[in-house]
Design a protein around this motif. Structure first.
Motif, PDB file in Angstrom:
ATOM      1  N   PHE A 266       0.862  -1.120   0.146  1.00  0.00           N
ATOM      2  CA  PHE A 266       0.030  -0.149   0.115  1.00  0.00           C
ATOM      3  C   PHE A 266       0.879   1.255  -0.109  1.00  0.00           C
ATOM      4  CE2 PHE A 266      -2.573   3.267   2.521  1.00  0.00           C
ATOM      5  CZ  PHE A 266      -3.716   3.296   1.548  1.00  0.00           C
ATOM      6  N   LEU A 267       0.681   2.244  -0.836  1.00  0.00           N
ATOM      7  CA  LEU A 267       0.981   3.506  -0.938  1.00  0.00           C
ATOM      8  C   LEU A 267       0.152   4.536  -0.620  1.00  0.00           C
ATOM      9  CD1 LEU A 267       3.504   5.424  -1.494  1.00  0.00           C
ATOM     10  CD2 LEU A 267       2.880   5.342  -3.724  1.00  0.00           C
ATOM     11  N   GLU A 268       0.104   5.250   0.504  1.00  0.00           N
ATOM     12  CA  GLU A 268      -0.835   6.225   1.064  1.00  0.00           C
ATOM     13  C   GLU A 268      -0.588   7.254   0.140  1.00  0.00           C
ATOM     14  OE1 GLU A 268      -2.803   7.121   5.221  1.00  0.00           O
ATOM     15  OE2 GLU A 268      -1.034   8.152   4.918  1.00  0.00           O
ATOM     16  N   GLY A 269      -1.927   8.089  -0.362  1.00  0.00           N
ATOM     17  CA  GLY A 269      -1.948   9.192  -1.178  1.00  0.00           C
ATOM     18  C   GLY A 269      -1.810  10.231  -0.273  1.00  0.00           C
ATOM     19  N   THR A 270      -2.055  11.596  -0.789  1.00  0.00           N
ATOM     20  CA  THR A 270      -2.175  12.858  -0.207  1.00  0.00           C
ATOM     21  C   THR A 270      -3.395  13.383   0.225  1.00  0.00           C
ATOM     22  OG1 THR A 270      -1.803  13.981  -2.227  1.00  0.00           O
ATOM     23  CG2 THR A 270       0.293  13.544  -1.047  1.00  0.00           C
ATOM     24  N   ASP A 271      -3.870  14.146  -0.553  1.00  0.00           N
ATOM     25  CA  ASP A 271      -5.411  14.915  -0.515  1.00  0.00           C
ATOM     26  C   ASP A 271      -6.392  14.035  -0.697  1.00  0.00           C
ATOM     27  OD1 ASP A 271      -4.324  15.447  -3.089  1.00  0.00           O
ATOM     28  OD2 ASP A 271      -6.221  16.832  -3.305  1.00  0.00           O
ATOM     29  N   LYS A 272      -6.221  12.959  -1.553  1.00  0.00           N
ATOM     30  CA  LYS A 272      -7.512  12.144  -1.802  1.00  0.00           C
ATOM     31  C   LYS A 272      -7.189  10.836  -1.573  1.00  0.00           C
ATOM     32  CE  LYS A 272      -8.864  15.198  -5.922  1.00  0.00           C
ATOM     33  NZ  LYS A 272     -10.080  15.471  -5.525  1.00  0.00           N
TER      34      LYS A 272
END
Length: 498
Positions: A266-272
């Motif tokens: 998993f790579l977490e996103g930023t504003d979305k």
């Protein structure tokens, strides 16, 4: 339909006005996807050491560890309570004893008949074999099927579409013909014979007392002592004219628990970050055949598996450099695809992230070879694209824009037809996302002589072409992960059940 065409046209016009402006950041990280890295990973994934990566077997476990260690080294998160493994159990169902005798003919399993049903019996059952022919209401009025073994003439049909009505009418079991010609039947029988020691993998289910025996048209003729042409006509008009036969049969069943696992990072996103893009492949294959030969599965789907790895690496490197995607990304390598899309079915029924937050599934299954259609073509830089416009009017256009901008491959949609006789849409893991109305796009290079053969080996992979295909998928994923609005679900799933 007109609305969707209009939306696609407007979006296409917007992209044309925008021009083919390349994103320098995306280009930088796409350049990390190299033929050398793809070959290095695939050389291990498709090696003899992994014994064909059969679901639940040693080689599949070794591949899972390799994937998990790779994702860990990239700094990607294990999303299953810190683990990279989504573990679950399958059931291996085998039938150590299946007997079928019609009149005085004792039939041989995987030569005279193939057992495709389910049952578990304590003792031999004796009854009549009656001929019903077509499984329709008119024929069921003419033939008493209650507690009988029923002969069905279902040429061109799939067993699961014609069996239920006959069983509900009280049949004890079924002997069915679904194909013309002994040669076609023999090919299938040989395949079942090669799997006879392995059992059928699936999710544990209660036993259905549905003994179903598949035979060739010629064998059905022999069983009823009636010429094939007469059986064909009787199937439509007068099935009651075919004399019944005495029959006995016995089916004994055995279950074994088989632990397996999906691998994910998993790579977490930023504003979305609550919205998730899933990039998937299956890392299992079909193992060792009855002759002891290893099916290495370099193209199917070692190629898709290492493509996901390289795309994950590109995104991870970008994130480390401060270019984290706006949306989160789940890199998903599923198991059990070759056994019936089992790993992706398990994920879609037990998602780590809510399906309503899953914006798209990009599925990669066989991207390393050139198929029959293009083997003699002047331009062999193609990829088949399947499912991209069914649920969203935007997804196909986005992919085409990225192809025009970065890779200029031939995007071939011939297998995206609803009536594709190969049914490729139904045969890979995107299906289990699309059935939940998640827009999907499936990348595929088509079949070749080495498909599901021990000859599907690394030395036959077209690595420069595979690299270009993987870069297209990366650019499309980069776009989907970073654009302002998620792709709308403005279409209808019109493909139905598998």
């Amino acid at each position: 339909m007109k609305k969707r065409v209009l939306i696609a046209s407007v979006l296409g016009l917007f992209l044309a006005i925008k021009g083919q402006a390349q994103d320098a950041t995306a280009l930088k990280y796409a350049a990390t996807i190299t033929a050398q890295d793809l070959e290095r990973h695939l050389t291990y994934i498709a090696s003899d050491e992994l014994e064909g990566r059969d679901t639940g077997e040693k080689g599949q476990k070794l591949a899972a560890e390799y994937l998990a260690n790779f994702y860990k080294d990239l700094g990607l998160k294990g999303p299953v309570e810190g683990s990279y493994f989504q573990k679950f159990n399958l059931s291996s169902v085998s039938y150590p004893e299946v007997n079928l005798t019609v009149g005085k003919q004792k039939l041989v399993q995987n030569e005279d008949f193939i057992f495709i049903g389910d049952a578990n019996m304590s003792r031999l059952k004796r009854t009549d074999l009656v001929f019903l022919g077509l499984a329709n209401e008119e024929n069921l009025k003419k033939v008493d099927v209650k507690d009988k073994l029923v002969g069905l003439w279902a040429i061109g049909s799939r067993a699961q579409t014609v069996v239920p009505e006959v069983m509900q009418a009280g049949a004890a079991g079924i002997v069915i013909v679904t194909m013309e010609g002994q040669a076609n039947f023999d090919r299938m029988a040989n395949w079942y014979k090669s799997l006879s020691g392995k059992g059928r993998l699936g999710f544990e289910q209660p036993t259905k007392q549905e003994p179903i025996f598949l035979v060739s048209s010629e064998k059905m003729s022999t069983l009823f002592q009636t010429p094939v042409e007469i059986l064909k006509e009787a199937a439509k008009n007068n099935p009651e004219s075919i004399p019944s036969q005495k029959v006995s049969y016995l089916v004994k069943k055995q279950n074994k628990v088989v632990p397996t696992e999906n691998v994910m990072a998993f790579l977490e996103g930023t504003d979305k970050k609550e919205e998730v893009l899933v990039i998937s492949s299956h890392y299992d294959h079909v193992g060792i055949n009855s002759k002891g030969e290893i099916n290495n599965g370099a193209d199917d789907d070692g190629s898709g598996t290492v493509a996901v790895m390289e795309i994950a690496e590109a995104f991870a490197m970008a994130a480390k450099d401060g270019f984290r995607p706006r949306r989160s990304i789940l890199f998903l390598n599923v198991t059990g695809e070759e056994k019936g899309l089992l790993g992706s079915e398990y994920y879609s029924n037990h998602p780590i992230f809510p399906l309503e937050n899953t914006v798209n599934n990009i599925n990669i299954d066989m991207v390393g070879r050139i198929d029959y259609e293009y083997q003699d073509a002047e331009n062999q830089e193609y990829i088949y694209v399947i499912g991209s416009e069914m649920l969203s009017s935007h997804l196909k256009v986005i992919n085409e824009y990225n192809n025009i901008t970065y890779t200029n491959l031939i995007l071939d949609y011939r297998y995206d037809a609803e009536d594709d006789p190969n049914r490729f849409y139904y045969r890979s893991d995107h299906y289990n996302f699309a059935k939940h109305n998640i827009p999907v796009i499936f990348f595929f290079n088509g079949v070749h002589d080495d498909y599901h053969q021990p000859t599907d080996t690394v030395d036959k992979i077209e690595f420069p072409l595979m690299t270009k295909r993987t870069k297209l998928i990366f650019h499309t994923a980069w776009d989907l992960a970073n654009r302002e609005n998620r792709t709308p679900v403005d279409g209808t799933n019109n493909r139905g059940e598998r």
